[in-house]
Design a protein around this motif. Structure first.
Motif, PDB file in Angstrom:
ATOM      1  N   THR A 222      47.451  85.026  24.167  1.00  0.00           N
ATOM      2  CA  THR A 222      47.706  84.965  25.607  1.00  0.00           C
ATOM      3  C   THR A 222      46.412  84.775  26.380  1.00  0.00           C
ATOM      4  O   THR A 222      46.308  83.925  27.279  1.00  0.00           O
ATOM      5  CB  THR A 222      48.412  86.243  26.078  1.00  0.00           C
ATOM      6  N   ALA A 223      45.413  85.562  26.035  1.00  0.00           N
ATOM      7  CA  ALA A 223      44.128  85.461  26.726  1.00  0.00           C
ATOM      8  C   ALA A 223      43.463  84.105  26.481  1.00  0.00           C
ATOM      9  O   ALA A 223      42.928  83.479  27.405  1.00  0.00           O
ATOM     10  CB  ALA A 223      43.218  86.595  26.263  1.00  0.00           C
ATOM     11  N   MET A 224      43.494  83.636  25.226  1.00  0.00           N
ATOM     12  CA  MET A 224      42.865  82.350  24.917  1.00  0.00           C
ATOM     13  C   MET A 224      43.559  81.193  25.633  1.00  0.00           C
ATOM     14  O   MET A 224      42.904  80.275  26.136  1.00  0.00           O
ATOM     15  CB  MET A 224      42.873  82.120  23.398  1.00  0.00           C
ATOM     16  N   LEU A 225      44.884  81.234  25.683  1.00  0.00           N
ATOM     17  CA  LEU A 225      45.616  80.173  26.374  1.00  0.00           C
ATOM     18  C   LEU A 225      45.295  80.180  27.865  1.00  0.00           C
ATOM     19  O   LEU A 225      45.057  79.113  28.469  1.00  0.00           O
ATOM     20  CB  LEU A 225      47.123  80.359  26.159  1.00  0.00           C
ATOM     21  N   THR A 226      45.257  81.369  28.464  1.00  0.00           N
ATOM     22  CA  THR A 226      44.923  81.472  29.887  1.00  0.00           C
ATOM     23  C   THR A 226      43.527  80.939  30.153  1.00  0.00           C
ATOM     24  O   THR A 226      43.294  80.165  31.085  1.00  0.00           O
ATOM     25  CB  THR A 226      45.029  82.935  30.341  1.00  0.00           C
ATOM     26  N   LEU A 227      42.575  81.348  29.315  1.00  0.00           N
ATOM     27  CA  LEU A 227      41.195  80.891  29.487  1.00  0.00           C
ATOM     28  C   LEU A 227      41.055  79.397  29.202  1.00  0.00           C
ATOM     29  O   LEU A 227      40.312  78.693  29.886  1.00  0.00           O
ATOM     30  CB  LEU A 227      40.271  81.687  28.570  1.00  0.00           C
ATOM     31  N   ALA A 228      41.766  78.915  28.199  1.00  0.00           N
ATOM     32  CA  ALA A 228      41.685  77.493  27.862  1.00  0.00           C
ATOM     33  C   ALA A 228      42.139  76.635  29.038  1.00  0.00           C
ATOM     34  O   ALA A 228      41.525  75.594  29.337  1.00  0.00           O
ATOM     35  CB  ALA A 228      42.531  77.196  26.627  1.00  0.00           C
ATOM     36  N   LEU A 229      43.201  77.067  29.711  1.00  0.00           N
ATOM     37  CA  LEU A 229      43.679  76.304  30.866  1.00  0.00           C
ATOM     38  C   LEU A 229      42.672  76.356  32.006  1.00  0.00           C
ATOM     39  O   LEU A 229      42.362  75.332  32.623  1.00  0.00           O
ATOM     40  CB  LEU A 229      45.035  76.859  31.330  1.00  0.00           C
ATOM     41  N   GLY A 230      42.145  77.551  32.294  1.00  0.00           N
ATOM     42  CA  GLY A 230      41.190  77.675  33.399  1.00  0.00           C
ATOM     43  C   GLY A 230      39.872  76.980  33.111  1.00  0.00           C
ATOM     44  O   GLY A 230      39.380  76.184  33.924  1.00  0.00           O
TER      45      GLY A 230
ATOM     46  N   ARG B 142      35.422  67.100  44.554  1.00  0.00           N
ATOM     47  CA  ARG B 142      34.973  68.412  45.033  1.00  0.00           C
ATOM     48  C   ARG B 142      36.171  69.318  45.319  1.00  0.00           C
ATOM     49  O   ARG B 142      36.137  70.521  45.036  1.00  0.00           O
ATOM     50  CB  ARG B 142      34.113  68.247  46.290  1.00  0.00           C
ATOM     51  N   ILE B 143      37.224  68.737  45.898  1.00  0.00           N
ATOM     52  CA  ILE B 143      38.440  69.521  46.153  1.00  0.00           C
ATOM     53  C   ILE B 143      39.016  70.038  44.842  1.00  0.00           C
ATOM     54  O   ILE B 143      39.356  71.223  44.712  1.00  0.00           O
ATOM     55  CB  ILE B 143      39.481  68.672  46.911  1.00  0.00           C
ATOM     56  N   LEU B 144      39.113  69.150  43.855  1.00  0.00           N
ATOM     57  CA  LEU B 144      39.693  69.556  42.569  1.00  0.00           C
ATOM     58  C   LEU B 144      38.814  70.584  41.861  1.00  0.00           C
ATOM     59  O   LEU B 144      39.330  71.507  41.208  1.00  0.00           O
ATOM     60  CB  LEU B 144      39.895  68.330  41.683  1.00  0.00           C
ATOM     61  N   LEU B 145      37.488  70.451  41.983  1.00  0.00           N
ATOM     62  CA  LEU B 145      36.602  71.432  41.353  1.00  0.00           C
ATOM     63  C   LEU B 145      36.785  72.798  42.011  1.00  0.00           C
ATOM     64  O   LEU B 145      36.824  73.829  41.312  1.00  0.00           O
ATOM     65  CB  LEU B 145      35.145  70.984  41.470  1.00  0.00           C
ATOM     66  N   ALA B 146      36.917  72.820  43.340  1.00  0.00           N
ATOM     67  CA  ALA B 146      37.161  74.094  44.027  1.00  0.00           C
ATOM     68  C   ALA B 146      38.498  74.693  43.613  1.00  0.00           C
ATOM     69  O   ALA B 146      38.606  75.907  43.384  1.00  0.00           O
ATOM     70  CB  ALA B 146      37.121  73.872  45.543  1.00  0.00           C
ATOM     71  N   VAL B 147      39.508  73.849  43.492  1.00  0.00           N
ATOM     72  CA  VAL B 147      40.831  74.323  43.074  1.00  0.00           C
ATOM     73  C   VAL B 147      40.767  74.908  41.664  1.00  0.00           C
ATOM     74  O   VAL B 147      41.310  75.992  41.400  1.00  0.00           O
ATOM     75  CB  VAL B 147      41.857  73.169  43.143  1.00  0.00           C
ATOM     76  N   CYS B 148      40.101  74.188  40.770  1.00  0.00           N
ATOM     77  CA  CYS B 148      39.976  74.679  39.392  1.00  0.00           C
ATOM     78  C   CYS B 148      39.188  75.982  39.347  1.00  0.00           C
ATOM     79  O   CYS B 148      39.479  76.881  38.542  1.00  0.00           O
ATOM     80  CB  CYS B 148      39.303  73.635  38.510  1.00  0.00           C
ATOM     81  N   GLY B 149      38.172  76.106  40.200  1.00  0.00           N
ATOM     82  CA  GLY B 149      37.420  77.348  40.269  1.00  0.00           C
ATOM     83  C   GLY B 149      38.295  78.520  40.683  1.00  0.00           C
ATOM     84  O   GLY B 149      38.187  79.622  40.129  1.00  0.00           O
ATOM     85  N   LEU B 150      39.201  78.284  41.644  1.00  0.00           N
ATOM     86  CA  LEU B 150      40.123  79.344  42.063  1.00  0.00           C
ATOM     87  C   LEU B 150      41.076  79.713  40.933  1.00  0.00           C
ATOM     88  O   LEU B 150      41.373  80.900  40.716  1.00  0.00           O
ATOM     89  CB  LEU B 150      40.907  78.899  43.298  1.00  0.00           C
TER      90      LEU B 150
ATOM     91  N   LEU C 212      39.251  81.858  38.552  1.00  0.00           N
ATOM     92  CA  LEU C 212      39.124  83.228  39.051  1.00  0.00           C
ATOM     93  C   LEU C 212      40.415  84.012  38.836  1.00  0.00           C
ATOM     94  O   LEU C 212      40.390  85.192  38.458  1.00  0.00           O
ATOM     95  CB  LEU C 212      38.765  83.201  40.541  1.00  0.00           C
ATOM     96  N   ILE C 213      41.549  83.354  39.091  1.00  0.00           N
ATOM     97  CA  ILE C 213      42.840  84.020  38.870  1.00  0.00           C
ATOM     98  C   ILE C 213      43.015  84.339  37.388  1.00  0.00           C
ATOM     99  O   ILE C 213      43.498  85.419  37.018  1.00  0.00           O
ATOM    100  CB  ILE C 213      43.986  83.127  39.377  1.00  0.00           C
ATOM    101  N   ALA C 214      42.609  83.394  36.534  1.00  0.00           N
ATOM    102  CA  ALA C 214      42.696  83.641  35.092  1.00  0.00           C
ATOM    103  C   ALA C 214      41.817  84.822  34.695  1.00  0.00           C
ATOM    104  O   ALA C 214      42.216  85.678  33.887  1.00  0.00           O
ATOM    105  CB  ALA C 214      42.288  82.383  34.323  1.00  0.00           C
ATOM    106  N   CYS C 215      40.609  84.888  35.278  1.00  0.00           N
ATOM    107  CA  CYS C 215      39.715  86.006  34.979  1.00  0.00           C
ATOM    108  C   CYS C 215      40.341  87.329  35.413  1.00  0.00           C
ATOM    109  O   CYS C 215      40.263  88.342  34.710  1.00  0.00           O
ATOM    110  CB  CYS C 215      38.369  85.810  35.683  1.00  0.00           C
ATOM    111  N   ALA C 216      40.951  87.335  36.607  1.00  0.00           N
ATOM    112  CA  ALA C 216      41.610  88.550  37.082  1.00  0.00           C
ATOM    113  C   ALA C 216      42.735  88.955  36.144  1.00  0.00           C
ATOM    114  O   ALA C 216      42.942  90.153  35.876  1.00  0.00           O
ATOM    115  CB  ALA C 216      42.142  88.316  38.501  1.00  0.00           C
TER     116      ALA C 216
END
Length: 853
Positions: free
Chosen positions: A24-32, A306-314, A317-321
């Protein structure tokens, strides 16, 4: 080192013992991590990567900007130049070892291998100076490169093929080198093949496949040559000698530019003499780094990336949380074990290092899996953004900088989601833990878990709102009134090498071509045009008798677009006539020159209440102000920009009519406008078999006619919105992913809370609480977190909307429908996520719960 090996072994053993958690953790991190790495890979390729040439750091561009493809008049900061200025720059700047010129944009050539080849291939070509390849330090893959001797007047016609064109079109046949190819009917010798991976100095879709010396341009263009015209159509890059200060060259080039503009260009248009002197101080040339080539794609896609990079960053962050929540729950489950280790003498520092090691190993494993996601993501984004391109020179394989970025993001991610659980776990009180204090309803980790859920909810609202705004904007772009009907219309891109044809032969060929296209089964009507919507743009200055010259200080506000079309074109396109008449078969070479204008043209060039029908106008010079008579007014049409940022006035003139001018440059514009690039069909039924029928029609009319592409008009409109659609779709996808992660996080926290409070719930039920009140208790706790997230997220989403305002079309950042949609989506997912733990809490047996206690 031994301790590190022990920590790594322990971390791997813990991951192996908890396969569900690990996967579960690896899949979440892989996507983010994968999504973020995919966007960075594109940013690196489009914005940061140097050309595959020798020592790119010593390459400098003369000029800046990405204008294309032929300009005339003041530009401010110049990036395109006429050939005569290129020659003067070369002479005036010995600080450059070499200085190469090349065409801005591309031409399309009809290419046949020898005279026996009956099937012409449409190849994209670029005119380059003879020292183009030596300036970049490029050697030929086979044969030789073009040389300065090939770029002389009277030199034998020579050309080079790209490696990809040589492979794709000619099967890597070695006899191509030295062979004779017919370019628009003119024999050229292929002297060499460019090296693999070199697609020219500009990163763009469908890059050049053929390089031709600049001095051969008059041979192919004929009377329509640009070589000796005062039109800017060339870009310049040179290699500086060591020790040269590039900033010292700009003023020198600026002086040469202003002298040319005042003394060579200005006298051609005496009516603009006062304005020429006024704008002269605003004309300048910069010398800028050129190692990355011409950044056309960077200018076009930088904001979206830049928009997509910001979106992916968010999303990351959600994945990290989410992972942090899982680790907090895991730390609570291992509370007794941690207490025992502390009681036996383990230091808190040692435990923190152990927890961080587990987090970093998990993050690196997720990052490795993320590389697979990144590879697929790059391929997906390129496919979405360039759906109708034949080739895009962007590789999905991660380069060393991309690998380094992925590794760095993995480490940072591991620290982000691992620090809080490690600190909380190391703060366990051994005595309290061993005495069973973990059964109480108080838990230090629960505060942080709930805080992380609030953060996830807040970020999810921001992402969902952004996705909703971009989607609404895209819908409005697609549903706008274009001024023509794309339904049941087919757009044909063609190449007609007719520059050597007389006007009479040209008109006769076009009549036969149109008649032949109309005989294709299923075709209701056919028409020809210089270009069709969103494929090109021709713009001129418009003059009316007695009117003031346009203001050169603001060229965009005075430029007017125009198109040359056959009779029946406006009807075939479904354009609406407001007044007057359309272009008809009676508008011939022997009749009065006429034009049909749109309402935007009338609004700009006529006073309110003034009747345009029967009025006259001309282009580029006041003495031509009586050239065309207006015979019809159309509903305003959008031919230039479906995103709505630029929509100039538009007029149409008949393909069968030829104007005569005494200025060579204006006459050349008129002559070039008769070399059509498009046809449009109104059809019944499907397009099945239509392409073959069109090819057959072309070959019957003229063997030099080449079909470049065929698609529905709807596809053509959609193609111009690919970038907006890709950003909206990916943002929506990431918003959905964020919503799912937030729901999973809320479920985990709520379920953990119910488990911790089992005894409390048992007591409540034993004292008379009904199941509904227990469910209400759990749901209130869950929705309180969501409510706090919404209270923070809604203002944040309105604020973030300002960052994407330039990408929105007729949509406000506080669109209530979008915000309500984001709130309802989050509320629904929160209800689903918390309902299962709530039902489980309501089903607690008080006897069993109290017996356990």
């Amino acid at each position: 080192m031994r301790t590190l090996r022990q920590d790594l072994a322990y971390a791997l053993r813990q991951m192996w013992q908890s396969p569900v958690f690990t996967l579960t953790a690896m899949l979440t991190l892989a996507l983010g991590i994968g999504a973020t790495t995919a966007i960075f890979s594109l940013i690196h390729t489009v914005m940061l990567k140097s050309l595959p040439v020798t020592d790119p750091a010593t390459l400098y561009r003369v000029g800046e900007g990405n204008d294309c493809c032929v300009n005339m008049g003041p530009e401010g900061s110049w990036g395109l130049f006429p050939y005569v200025l290129y020659e003067r720059f070369q002479t005036a700047a010995p600080e450059f070892e070499q200085m190469a010129a090349f065409q801005a944009g591309r031409d399309l050539f009809s290419v046949r291998r020898g005279e026996s080849d009956q099937q012409a291939k449409p190849l994209h070509a670029e005119y380059v100076s003879g020292n183009y390849f030596s300036t970049f330090g490029i050697q030929a893959y086979a044969g030789r490169t073009l040389a300065p001797s090939d770029d002389q007047r009277g030199a034998p016609p020579a050309a080079m093929l790209t490696h990809r064109a040589w492979q794709q079109h000619y099967g890597s046949d070695p006899t191509v080198v030295g062979g004779t190819f017919m370019l628009d009917g003119h024999p050229f010798t292929i002297v060499g093949i460019a090296p693999r991976g070199f697609h020219g100095e500009t990163l763009e879709s469908d890059p050049p496949e053929l390089f031709v010396p600049i001095q051969q341009e008059p041979l192919i263009a004929g009377a329509n040559t640009l070589l000796n015209q005062p039109m800017a159509w060339l870009r310049i890059i040179g290699r500086l000698r060591p020790g040269t200060n590039p900033e010292s060259l700009g003023p020198r080039f600026t002086t040469l530019l202003r002298n040319w503009f005042l003394n060579d260009f200005g006298p051609l248009f005496p009516q603009f003499a006062p304005q020429v002197k006024e704008v002269l101080p605003k004309q300048y040339v910069k010398v800028t780094p050129g190692g990355a080539g011409i950044a056309v794609m960077k200018a076009d896609y930088e904001a979206s990336l830049r928009i997509l990079l910001a979106v992916c960053g968010l999303v990351l962050l959600i994945a990290c949380a989410n992972i942090a929540n899982l680790l907090l729950a895991r730390a609570s489950a291992r509370n007794t074990q941690t207490a025992i280790r502390l009681a036996l003498g383990a230091s808190r520092r040692r435990l923190i290092r152990q927890w961080l090691t587990e987090s970093l190993v998990l993050a690196v494993a997720g990052g490795a899996a993320g590389l697979v996601v990144a590879f697929a993501g790059v391929k997906l984004i390129v496919a979405l953004a360039f759906r109708y391109a034949h080739y895009v020179p962007i590789s999905a394989l991660p380069s060393l900088p991309v690998l380094g970025f992925a590794f760095g993001v993995s480490l940072i991610t591991g620290l982000l989601f691992g620090t809080a659980p490690a600190w909380i776990a190391s703060s366990t009180n051994p005595a309290a833990a061993l005495h069973g204090a973990n059964r109480t309803t108080r838990d230090r980790s629960s505060f942080w878990q709930k805080t992380l859920v609030i953060v996830q909810a807040m970020l999810s609202v921001v992402l969902l709102s952004g996705a909703g705004l971009l989607t609404r904007s895209l819908q409005k772009m697609q549903s706008q009134d274009f001024g023509f009907n794309p339904d049941h219309r087919v757009s044909i891109s063609l190449y007609a090498p007719f520059s050597g044809y007389s006007p009479e032969k040209l008109d006769a060929t076009y009549r036969v071509l149109r008649q032949r296209l109309e005989r294709i089964p299923g075709v209701k009507s056919a028409a020809l045009a210089l270009y069709t919507p969103f494929t090109n743009n021709w713009g001129e200055l418009v003059f009316r008798p007695g009117s003031e010259p346009p203001n050169l200080n603001d060229p965009e506000s005075v430029a007017t677009s125009w198109d040359r079309v056959s009779s029946g074109y406006l009807e075939t396109m479904g354009q609406t006539l407001v007044r007057g008449r359309m272009i008809t078969d009676q508008d011939t070479a022997s009749t009065r020159l006429v034009a049909v204008v749109d309402e935007a043209f009338v609004k700009r060039h006529f006073k309110p209440g003034e009747d345009p029908i029967g009025q006259v106008f001309g282009i580029d010079d006041p003495k031509y102000a009586k050239t065309y008579e207006i015979v019809g007014i159309l509903h305003t049409a959008n031919y230039t920009d479906p995103s709505g940022h630029w929509r100039p006035p538009l007029f149409f003139v008949p393909l069968a009519q030829h104007a005569t001018y005494d200025k060579q440059m204006v006459q050349m514009i008129d002559d070039r406008s008769h070399i059509i690039e498009a046809a449009v069909l109104q059809i019944q039924g499907s397009m099945e078999g239509l392409e073959a029928q069109v090819k057959r029609a072309f070959s019957e009319v003229d063997p030099n006619l080449t079909l470049v592409g065929i698609r529905t008009m709807g596809q053509q409109v959609s193609d111009r919105l690919d970038q907006e659609r890709t950003v909206a779709q990916l943002t929506g996808l990431f918003g959905l992913l964020a919503l799912i992660l937030a729901a999973v996080g809320l479920y985990g926290v709520t379920a953990y809370s119910v488990e911790r409070r089992t005894s409390e719930i048992g007591v409540r039920i034993a004292l008379g609480a009904n199941r509904a009140s227990v469910m209400e208790l759990v749901l209130k706790g869950a929705f309180l977190q969501i409510l706090i997230g919404l209270l923070i997220g809604i203002p944040a989403s309105i604020g973030c909307a300002r960052l994407i305002a330039s990408k929105l079309y007729h949509v406000k950042g506080w669109d209530p429908m979008v915000i309500c949609g984001a709130v309802l989506a989050l509320a629904f997912c929160a209800l689903v996520a918390s309902l299962v733990p709530a039902r489980r809490a309501a089903a607690v047996n008080p006897v069993l719960a109290l017996r356990v206690e």
